[in-house]
Design a protein around this motif. Structure first.
Motif, PDB file in Angstrom:
ATOM      1  N   GLY A  47      20.275  -8.389  77.389  1.00  5.27           N
ATOM      2  CA  GLY A  47      21.011  -9.545  76.895  1.00  5.27           C
ATOM      3  C   GLY A  47      20.310 -10.875  77.120  1.00  5.27           C
ATOM      4  O   GLY A  47      20.964 -11.867  77.424  1.00  5.27           O
ATOM      5  N   GLY A  48      18.980 -10.881  76.993  1.00  2.00           N
ATOM      6  CA  GLY A  48      18.241 -12.125  77.136  1.00  2.00           C
ATOM      7  C   GLY A  48      17.863 -12.458  78.580  1.00  2.00           C
ATOM      8  O   GLY A  48      17.151 -13.423  78.827  1.00  2.00           O
ATOM      9  N   PHE A  49      18.317 -11.682  79.531  1.00  2.00           N
ATOM     10  CA  PHE A  49      17.949 -11.911  80.939  1.00  2.00           C
ATOM     11  C   PHE A  49      16.667 -11.146  81.264  1.00  2.00           C
ATOM     12  O   PHE A  49      16.350 -10.149  80.618  1.00  2.00           O
ATOM     13  N   PHE A  61      18.095  -6.590  84.756  1.00  2.00           N
ATOM     14  CA  PHE A  61      19.498  -6.168  84.777  1.00  2.00           C
ATOM     15  C   PHE A  61      20.254  -6.835  85.930  1.00  2.00           C
ATOM     16  O   PHE A  61      21.412  -7.202  85.791  1.00  2.00           O
ATOM     17  N   MET A  62      19.556  -6.988  87.056  1.00  2.00           N
ATOM     18  CA  MET A  62      20.262  -7.566  88.204  1.00  2.00           C
ATOM     19  C   MET A  62      20.800  -8.953  87.874  1.00  2.00           C
ATOM     20  O   MET A  62      21.949  -9.281  88.177  1.00  2.00           O
ATOM     21  N   LEU A  63      19.962  -9.764  87.214  1.00  2.00           N
ATOM     22  CA  LEU A  63      20.398 -11.126  86.886  1.00  2.00           C
ATOM     23  C   LEU A  63      21.521 -11.085  85.845  1.00  2.00           C
ATOM     24  O   LEU A  63      22.516 -11.812  85.951  1.00  2.00           O
ATOM     25  N   LYS A  64      21.371 -10.206  84.869  1.00  2.00           N
ATOM     26  CA  LYS A  64      22.415 -10.059  83.845  1.00  2.00           C
ATOM     27  C   LYS A  64      23.739  -9.685  84.518  1.00  2.00           C
ATOM     28  O   LYS A  64      24.796 -10.245  84.200  1.00  2.00           O
ATOM     29  N   GLU A  65      23.657  -8.776  85.464  1.00  2.00           N
ATOM     30  CA  GLU A  65      24.894  -8.288  86.092  1.00  2.00           C
ATOM     31  C   GLU A  65      25.512  -9.345  87.012  1.00  2.00           C
ATOM     32  O   GLU A  65      26.737  -9.464  87.111  1.00  2.00           O
ATOM     33  N   ILE A  66      24.664 -10.165  87.646  1.00  2.00           N
ATOM     34  CA  ILE A  66      25.197 -11.282  88.437  1.00  2.00           C
ATOM     35  C   ILE A  66      25.956 -12.242  87.509  1.00  2.00           C
ATOM     36  O   ILE A  66      27.054 -12.700  87.820  1.00  2.00           O
ATOM     37  N   PHE A  67      25.353 -12.499  86.348  1.00  2.00           N
ATOM     38  CA  PHE A  67      25.975 -13.440  85.404  1.00  2.00           C
ATOM     39  C   PHE A  67      27.197 -12.869  84.694  1.00  2.00           C
ATOM     40  O   PHE A  67      27.981 -13.626  84.123  1.00  2.00           O
TER      41      PHE A  67
END
Ligand code: F6R
Length: 367
Positions: free
Chosen positions: A3-5, A8-14
């Protein structure tokens, strides 16, 4: 798929403002002053009679259990014990039909947790599962339960599953307190409202603090050891912050109750040691400030998660990560978010594979 991150870790934090809201939706019904959790209704008699609640989990899920211990004991006035599944299963625990066990697991497949539950079930305990993966082994073996609605978690380090677990555990505690009559209507309303506001407060951190946390991560990326300290509701968050840093950055980190520092860990403090305080405003706030001063007096570097507008604490710390003001009971869902980001950016600056840290598996199906 990210999703543009970048990871995955950053996407999931967001994703957390959404996944927390998803875990509350249809369950927290504020206008009617009600919490709908059919799993709790299903075992309500057992819960009312229970001599104690035993929480069984591993890793990050075990930290969610520790938070729940503080909250359930405070709100529901029932004895809670939190057990590492691996220890619980190998000793000969005393279990009876009066015990309710809450199992917490993202994957629902963690071998130690699963076997611990099988044993306890055979001895007559009632099992309540708080699980993310629908239809998983732990969900199936539970008598009743409540799914977290975090969605698939791909990053090996747990982030959005943890905050979803906390959301569900807070609903559980509020509901049980109401059924048992151990909470006033006023306090119930107050905490329900605070819980409802969590997604927007997490959003605030994600909108306003990321650049600042990046700069802090860059400044401390070469640390060898980091201590994480907190008291009361903020203590489990210190443990979780330390675990996240270890996993993602391979920096040695330890979490401690802040007051335990003087019983040993303070020997580590010198001008090379960063100490992260989870210091959002709560009943212990003055105590945590004096712990900070003890670190400063020994030339340690203080990084603090602080409440917005808390100028006093902000002036003591070397670096601050702000969160919106929040009731101390609900704070753990919010205060962990800056610590997730700090670990993430330190891992990235160290050039590591943050989504797949070495030696770790997403789901530990072997003992
Ligand atoms: C840490 C982490 C692990 C898991 C633990 C339990 O970031 O992900 O510590 O929390 O292996 O896993 P579940 O919750 O799937 O039982």
């Amino acid at each position: 798929e990210k999703g543009g991150f970048d990871h995955f870790m950053l996407k999931e934090i967001f994703e957390q403002p959404i996944t927390i809201a998803d875990s509350l939706r249809g369950r927290l019904v504020i206008p009617e002053s009600k919490i709908i959790l059919s799993g709790v209704d299903a075992i309500q008699d057992k819960l009312m009679q229970a001599r104690r609640i035993i929480i069984v989990a591993c890793g990050t899920s075990w930290h969610a259990g520790l938070v729940a211990e503080y909250i359930i004991e405070e709100l529901c006035r029932v004895n809670v014990e939190v057990e590492y599944a691996s220890e619980f299963r190998y000793r000969n625990p005393i279990i009876s039909e009066d015990d309710v066990i809450i199992a917490i697991s993202q994957s629902g497949e963690t071998a130690d947790t699963l076997v611990a539950l099988e044993r306890a079930k055979a001895q007559g305990a009632t099992i309540f599962g708080i699980v993310n993966v629908v239809g998983s082994s732990i969900a199936r073996i539970s008598h009743a339960g409540c799914y977290t609605h975090a969605g698939p978690e791909i990053g090996v380090a747990s982030t959005k599953a943890y905050t979803a677990q906390l959301a569900v555990l807070m609903l559980f505690a509020l509901k049980l307190a109401k059924v048992k009559g151990t909470i006033s209507e006023e306090r119930f309303q107050e905490l329900s409202k605070e819980l409802q506001e969590v997604p927007e407060k997490v959003e605030w951190v994600l909108k306003n603090e990321v650049d600042n946390i990046k700069a802090i991560a860059y400044k401390y990326k070469d640390a060898h050891d980091v201590l994480y300290l907190g008291r009361g509701y903020n203590f489990p968050t210190a443990l979780e912050g330390a675990l996240k840093l270890k996993e993602i950055s391979y920096i040695h980190a330890e979490g401690y109750p802040a007051a335990e520092m003087k019983h040993g860990p303070i020997a580590l403090v010198d001008d090379t040691l960063p100490v992260v305080f989870v210091a959002s405003k709560d009943a212990y706030h003055e105590k945590i400030i004096s712990n900070m001063q003890e670190i400063k007096a020994r030339k340690g570097k203080v990084i603090a998660v602080v409440s917005q507008g808390d100028d006093m604490t902000q002036s003591i710390a070397d670096d601050i990560m702000q969160v919106p003001a929040i009731d101390e009971v609900i704070a753990p869902i919010l205060t962990v978010v800056p610590l997730q980001l700090l670990s993430y950016y330190i891992g990235v600056y160290r050039g590591l594979d943050v989504d797949k840290p070495r030696n770790l598996a997403k789901s530990v199906t072997v003992e």
